[in-house]
Design an enzyme around this catalytic site. Structure first.
Site, PDB file in Angstrom:
ATOM      1  N   GLU A   1       1.074   3.900   1.996  1.00  0.00           N
ATOM      2  CA  GLU A   1       1.689   4.277   3.273  1.00  0.00           C
ATOM      3  C   GLU A   1       2.841   3.325   3.601  1.00  0.00           C
ATOM      4  O   GLU A   1       3.888   3.742   4.109  1.00  0.00           O
ATOM      5  CB  GLU A   1       0.653   4.241   4.399  1.00  0.00           C
ATOM      6  CG  GLU A   1      -0.514   5.191   4.200  1.00  0.00           C
ATOM      7  CD  GLU A   1      -1.682   4.558   3.447  1.00  0.00           C
ATOM      8  OE1 GLU A   1      -1.449   3.682   2.572  1.00  0.00           O
ATOM      9  OE2 GLU A   1      -2.820   4.931   3.729  1.00  0.00           O
TER      10      GLU A   1
ATOM     11  N   HIS B   1       0.845  -1.188   0.000  1.00  0.00           N
ATOM     12  CA  HIS B   1       0.000   0.000   0.000  1.00  0.00           C
ATOM     13  C   HIS B   1       0.883   1.242   0.000  1.00  0.00           C
ATOM     14  O   HIS B   1       2.081   1.178   0.304  1.00  0.00           O
ATOM     15  CB  HIS B   1      -0.898  -0.002   1.237  1.00  0.00           C
ATOM     16  CG  HIS B   1      -2.001  -1.026   1.169  1.00  0.00           C
ATOM     17  ND1 HIS B   1      -3.077  -1.001   2.014  1.00  0.00           N
ATOM     18  CD2 HIS B   1      -2.168  -2.092   0.348  1.00  0.00           C
ATOM     19  CE1 HIS B   1      -3.886  -2.028   1.727  1.00  0.00           C
ATOM     20  NE2 HIS B   1      -3.350  -2.698   0.727  1.00  0.00           N
TER      21      HIS B   1
ATOM     22  N   CYS C   1      -6.194   2.416   5.369  1.00  0.00           N
ATOM     23  CA  CYS C   1      -6.910   1.169   5.663  1.00  0.00           C
ATOM     24  C   CYS C   1      -6.475   0.657   7.039  1.00  0.00           C
ATOM     25  O   CYS C   1      -5.566   1.188   7.668  1.00  0.00           O
ATOM     26  CB  CYS C   1      -6.608   0.142   4.573  1.00  0.00           C
ATOM     27  SG  CYS C   1      -4.930  -0.543   4.687  1.00  0.00           S
TER      28      CYS C   1
ATOM     29  N   SER D   1      -7.828   7.967   3.212  1.00  0.00           N
ATOM     30  CA  SER D   1      -7.909   7.473   4.593  1.00  0.00           C
ATOM     31  C   SER D   1      -7.214   6.113   4.700  1.00  0.00           C
ATOM     32  O   SER D   1      -7.498   5.205   3.917  1.00  0.00           O
ATOM     33  CB  SER D   1      -9.383   7.353   4.992  1.00  0.00           C
ATOM     34  OG  SER D   1      -9.507   6.766   6.270  1.00  0.00           O
TER      35      SER D   1
ATOM     36  N   CYS E   1      -2.681  -0.229   7.159  1.00  0.00           N
ATOM     37  CA  CYS E   1      -1.761   0.912   7.271  1.00  0.00           C
ATOM     38  C   CYS E   1      -2.004   1.685   8.572  1.00  0.00           C
ATOM     39  O   CYS E   1      -1.069   2.259   9.133  1.00  0.00           O
ATOM     40  CB  CYS E   1      -1.898   1.812   6.049  1.00  0.00           C
ATOM     41  SG  CYS E   1      -1.369   0.979   4.521  1.00  0.00           S
TER      42      CYS E   1
END
Ligand SMILES: [Zn+2]
Length: 150
Positions: free
Chosen positions: A55, A53, A80, A78, A83
């Site tokens: 992040e 992901h 998940c 936002s 993360c």
């Protein structure tokens, strides 16, 4: 650096991911003086890796740091649960979020655990995700682990 300036780096990453045929979520990790420590984007498609992901990519790009309390994670979307868990695990002090209209992860949970949350409701981030979900619903619902048409 103000939140919008930091977000611009994450948006650049999201656009890079989109240009590669990937999911347009970007992120960056900044230090206490606004220095860029790492940046990255979702690479599920590019790497065939569902755990990469945005992040996580930015966090890994930053390498080993002695502490994260004074760092800021900025992300176009936002974070998940996965993360959000990373933010909490390493004690990242602040998260700046482009938008949470197309997806809401764990940022309220992070706020309850003392992480400073700034939600920008950025129109460019909303447009990136809205266009992508409309064009590639299968890919998006795969990424968030939900069946299409929920
Ligand atoms: Zn994530």
């Amino acid at each position: 650096m103000d939140p919008q300036q930091m977000l611009a780096v994450a948006v650049e990453e999201a656009r890079a991911g989109l240009a590669e045929g990937g999911i347009p979520v970007g992120a960056a990790l900044f230090g206490p003086d606004g220095e860029l420590l790492g940046r990255g984007h979702n690479r599920r498609v590019q790497d065939g890796d569902p755990s990469m992901h945005a992040e996580t990519a930015a966090f890994r790009a930053a390498g080993r740091l002695r502490g994260y309390a004074r760092t800021t994670m900025v992300t176009t979307l936002s974070p998940c649960w996965y993360c959000s868990g990373l933010v909490r695990q390493f004690g990242i002090g602040e998260v700046v979020i482009g938008e949470s209209r197309t997806f809401t992860g764990g940022h309220d949970w992070l706020a309850r655990h003392g992480v400073r949350i700034t939600l920008l409701d950025d129109q460019e981030c909303i447009r990136l995700m809205t266009d992508f979900i409309a064009a590639h619903p299968d890919l998006w619902y795969e990424d968030i682990g939900e069946p299409p048409g929920r």
